[in-house]
Design a protein around this motif. Structure first.
Motif, PDB file in Angstrom:
ATOM      1  N   ASN A   1       4.227  12.007   2.147  1.00  0.00           N
ATOM      2  CA  ASN A   1       3.071  11.184   2.077  1.00  0.00           C
ATOM      3  C   ASN A   1       2.705  10.455   3.486  1.00  0.00           C
ATOM      4  O   ASN A   1       1.518  10.180   4.027  1.00  0.00           O
TER       5      ASN A   1
ATOM      6  N   LEU B   1       0.802  -1.088   0.213  1.00  0.00           N
ATOM      7  CA  LEU B   1       0.211   0.059  -0.010  1.00  0.00           C
ATOM      8  C   LEU B   1       0.721   1.273  -0.127  1.00  0.00           C
ATOM      9  O   LEU B   1       0.757   2.387  -0.757  1.00  0.00           O
TER      10      LEU B   1
ATOM     11  N   LEU C   1      -7.308  -3.159   2.353  1.00  0.00           N
ATOM     12  CA  LEU C   1      -6.725  -1.605   1.758  1.00  0.00           C
ATOM     13  C   LEU C   1      -5.841  -2.012   0.709  1.00  0.00           C
ATOM     14  O   LEU C   1      -5.930  -1.043   0.019  1.00  0.00           O
ATOM     15  N   ALA C   2      -4.954  -2.822   0.832  1.00  0.00           N
ATOM     16  CA  ALA C   2      -3.960  -2.756  -0.269  1.00  0.00           C
ATOM     17  C   ALA C   2      -4.575  -3.048  -1.685  1.00  0.00           C
ATOM     18  O   ALA C   2      -4.332  -2.593  -2.605  1.00  0.00           O
TER      19      ALA C   2
ATOM     20  N   THR D   1      -6.044  11.080  -3.064  1.00  0.00           N
ATOM     21  CA  THR D   1      -6.434   9.603  -3.267  1.00  0.00           C
ATOM     22  C   THR D   1      -5.048   8.819  -2.468  1.00  0.00           C
ATOM     23  O   THR D   1      -5.458   7.832  -1.534  1.00  0.00           O
ATOM     24  N   SER D   2      -4.049   9.315  -2.319  1.00  0.00           N
ATOM     25  CA  SER D   2      -2.849   8.693  -1.713  1.00  0.00           C
ATOM     26  C   SER D   2      -3.180   8.677  -0.312  1.00  0.00           C
ATOM     27  O   SER D   2      -2.997   8.093   0.590  1.00  0.00           O
TER      28      SER D   2
ATOM     29  N   THR E   1      -6.165  -0.212  -2.883  1.00  0.00           N
ATOM     30  CA  THR E   1      -5.598   0.839  -3.363  1.00  0.00           C
ATOM     31  C   THR E   1      -5.150   0.463  -4.869  1.00  0.00           C
ATOM     32  O   THR E   1      -5.080   1.132  -5.550  1.00  0.00           O
TER      33      THR E   1
ATOM     34  N   THR F   1       0.512   3.919  -3.026  1.00  0.00           N
ATOM     35  CA  THR F   1       0.071   5.351  -2.909  1.00  0.00           C
ATOM     36  C   THR F   1       1.095   6.183  -3.162  1.00  0.00           C
ATOM     37  O   THR F   1       1.036   7.389  -3.940  1.00  0.00           O
TER      38      THR F   1
ATOM     39  N   PHE G   1      -6.181   6.320   1.166  1.00  0.00           N
ATOM     40  CA  PHE G   1      -5.675   5.253   1.650  1.00  0.00           C
ATOM     41  C   PHE G   1      -4.456   5.136   2.750  1.00  0.00           C
ATOM     42  O   PHE G   1      -4.662   4.231   3.527  1.00  0.00           O
ATOM     43  N   LEU G   2      -3.639   5.921   2.668  1.00  0.00           N
ATOM     44  CA  LEU G   2      -2.510   6.037   3.623  1.00  0.00           C
ATOM     45  C   LEU G   2      -3.056   6.341   5.183  1.00  0.00           C
ATOM     46  O   LEU G   2      -3.004   5.671   6.202  1.00  0.00           O
TER      47      LEU G   2
ATOM     48  N   THR H   1      -7.879   0.784  -7.125  1.00  0.00           N
ATOM     49  CA  THR H   1      -8.205   2.098  -7.261  1.00  0.00           C
ATOM     50  C   THR H   1      -7.382   2.760  -8.206  1.00  0.00           C
ATOM     51  O   THR H   1      -7.397   3.523  -9.444  1.00  0.00           O
ATOM     52  N   ASN H   2      -5.846   2.491  -8.261  1.00  0.00           N
ATOM     53  CA  ASN H   2      -4.829   2.931  -9.072  1.00  0.00           C
ATOM     54  C   ASN H   2      -5.128   2.494 -10.354  1.00  0.00           C
ATOM     55  O   ASN H   2      -5.261   3.416 -11.443  1.00  0.00           O
TER      56      ASN H   2
END
Ligand SMILES: Nc1ncnc2c1ncn2[C@@H]1O[C@H](COP(=O)(O)OP(=O)(O)OP(=O)(O)O)[C@@H](O)[C@H]1O
Ligand SMILES: [Mg+2]
Lengths: 246, 349
Positions: B55, B36, B179-180, B226-227, B183, B40, B230-231, B186-187
């Motif tokens: 980040n 993740l 979550l990963a 977006t980063s 991500t 991100t 998720f972070l 989504t990416n």
């Protein structure tokens, strides 16, 4: 009324007077030339017109609207685009991708950030890349083309954006003489068939005399002369400026 | 077809791992977190060319917000001080409510933080942006160290995991997996359309992108937010996995997580979909091996590895492949020079 109207535009960089009270007009549908010796302020004038830096003085109107306070992307979205003297393309993207992202972005909402690329785009892209003679190289990274060749996708990208007025900064620089004729022909076709008005900076006299209906000549940041190609060609002040006798 | 098989296989393995290796659940949970991190970061640094060392701020902010919500939902501060910094009286229901509510709120708040911060610093280019974000991380750690409400310099202890629910490692393995994978998808979805080419254009030549009328600010803010989203959720979960939040070494850990996310993306290949995943896996496994077999020297080995990555793999694994076998990526010259010829060839094929 002219499409582009520059009146009394002045720009200084510290002590250097790059543009001093420049006025010019570009009527819709025409091809207008801008010439002048190195350092005479041509690129600076382009930069001022497209909002790259603020004017010190003067006004710039595009289709009747004052635009001298607008920023680069806003002006581009109004339909006035420029190409760069030092060619600029997206080097790590293929020619096709360069074209895809050059689609006009005038009325896009927030969600259009995630739009996909419709089939019609690809057809149009293939067509334009063929038009500039890049079809067979369309899947190469644009940065892998030679410097001379990179002028081609840059021109095609500008066409993809469907501008009303296109400002070209030395479109033939670095292109070999045999290909120049082809380029002149394409510029004329862009003007006639696609209805794009052109303002062209050019050092190559043969090219500009062939292309433009009306020519402005800058020297030392000031407007030296203007007129029809024949008039400019025979203007003693222009000849002197180019020969350096001042 | 082959893709479907790979997908099914991958899913089965991903679900089987915590059951097959119960002793390594935490390490595998961390692997998903590393993936993740790399993903991100790559959205900003790889795809858009904005090398961010900031980040990790979103990670830390999410960690604190979640921990505070978990604490304040069921305790008042007085009582909390009374139990001497340990929250171990939570039922599974309370725990789950607290952690997921916390993560959700973190996600939303950090998106707003990203938009506000972005308005200030996304106008900076190149090194200026990198240095400014580095400053942001340092400042965040210092600020957090000074706020009593969140434990100041001595940090916060997060609630003890209710093991009657399931094994702690198992729980976090699946939280980080979701979550990963979220991500990644989504990416992939964002990059497949206009957004992808727009951020690539910004990376290659932002002046040109502006001159072409692209709304660069909007795209940059979108990538950054977006980063952040998720972070920060990952941060909320990570605080609970670690059990303890230290402002400088855990939450705003610029020298470890903040640098690792950059390295993992570079190692795998900046600006590619799979590069960050591959980079994170190699980096994390290598690091775990150092820890096991080179104990005492693991930091030195890690340092040597970082230098090695930057010197020998500046393009990363995917970049290396693309450079040496460009035709695998479709970068080749056609024999056809006109649309007509191309169409004929396609209809023959
Ligand atoms: N950003 C800048 N800062 C300082 N001086 C500048 C800047 N841009 C241009 N100048 C100066 O302004 C003058 C005009 O430059 P400009 O680039 O407009 O010339 P040009 O007519 O385009 O020349 P060329 O034919 O060589 O392209 C030059 O003296 C140049 O040094
Ligand atoms: Mg110039």
């Amino acid at each position: 009324m002219s499409m582009l109207q520059v009146s009394g535009a002045s720009k200084r960089f510290g002590g250097v007077i790059a543009n001093e009270k420049i006025s010019l007009e570009v009527p819709e549908g025409k091809i207008i030339g801008l010439i002048g010796p190195n350092g005479s302020g041509k690129t600076t004038l382009f930069n001022s017109i497209v909002g790259y830096h603020p004017l010190d003085d003067g006004s710039i109107r595009f289709e009747g609207q004052e635009i001298s306070h607008l920023r680069v992307p806003e002006i581009a979205r109004l339909g006035m685009l420029r190409t760069f003297q030092q060619t600029r393309i997206y080097g790590k993207m293929t020619c096709v991708q360069n074209m895809q992202i050059s689609k006009p972005n005038r009325n896009e909402g927030l969600m259009s950030m995630f739009d996909r690329f419709p089939k019609e785009d690809l057809a149009r892209i293939d067509h334009l890349l063929e038009f500039v003679g890049l079809y067979s190289k369309r899947n190469l990274l644009a940065g892998d083309l030679s410097f001379g060749q990179q002028k081609l996708p840059e021109f095609a990208m500008a066409l993809m954006n469907e501008p009303k007025l296109l400002l070209l900064d030395e479109p033939t620089a670095g292109i070999n003489p045999t290909l120049i004729n082809g380029l002149i022909d394409r510029l004329k076709r862009a003007n006639e068939e696609m209805g794009i008005t052109l303002l062209v900076i050019e050092h190559n006299m043969r090219v500009i005399m062939n292309l433009a209906e009306h020519i402005y000549c800058l020297a030392h940041g000031e407007m030296l002369a203007e007129g029809k190609p024949e008039e400019i060609q025979n203007d003693q002040r222009v000849i002197d400026a180019y020969l350096g006798a001042h | 077809m082959r893709n479907t098989i790979l997908l099914v296989l991958g899913t089965i393995i991903a679900f089987a791992v915590p059951f097959m290796f119960p002793a390594y659940q935490n390490q595998f949970a961390m692997l998903w977190l590393m993936i993740l991190f790399a993903l991100t970061w790559d959205l900003m640094g790889g795809q858009m060319g904005y090398n961010s060392f900031g980040n990790v701020v979103f990670f830390g902010v999410g960690m604190y917000i979640t921990a505070v919500i978990q604490r304040d939902l069921y305790f008042d501060i007085e009582e909390y001080a009374h139990v001497a910094g340990r929250i171990d009286a939570l039922t599974p229901d309370q725990y789950l409510t607290g952690i997921f509510l916390g993560m959700g709120v973190s996600g939303i708040v950090t998106v707003l933080v990203a938009i506000i911060l972005g308005a200030g610093i996304l106008g900076l280019r190149g090194h200026y942006f990198a240095i400014c974000t580095l400053g942001l991380t340092i400042a965040a750690g210092e600020i957090a160290s000074g706020i009593d409400y969140i434990g100041a310099g001595s940090g916060i202890v997060t609630p003890v995991f209710p093991t009657e629910l399931m094994a702690k490692g198992m729980f976090f393995y699946f939280v980080f997996m979701v979550l990963a994978v979220g991500t990644f998808l989504t990416n992939k979805w964002m990059l497949a359309g206009r957004f992808g080419l727009a951020v690539n254009a910004i990376r290659d030549d932002e002046d040109k992108a502006e001159a072409m009328g692209i709304r660069t600010k909007r795209y940059k803010t979108m990538a950054w937010a977006t980063s952040a989203f998720f972070l920060s959720m990952a941060g909320g979960a990570a605080g609970n996995l670690f059990g303890f939040i230290d402002p400088i070494n855990v939450a705003f850990a610029g020298a470890t997580f903040g640098v690792w996310m950059v390295l993992m993306a570079i190692l795998g290949g900046k600006g590619t979909i799979w590069g960050p995943v591959i980079g994170a896996a190699i980096f994390h496994i290598t690091q775990e091996l150092f820890w096991t077999y080179l104990f005492g020297w693991q930091r030195v080995a890690l340092g040597a590895m970082i230098v090695g990555i930057v010197v020998f793999f500046p393009q990363g694994i995917m970049g290396f492949l693309r450079q040496h076998w460009p035709h695998l990526f479709g970068h080749k010259v056609d024999e056809q020079t006109t649309v007509e010829q191309g169409a004929t060839k396609e209809s023959e094929a």
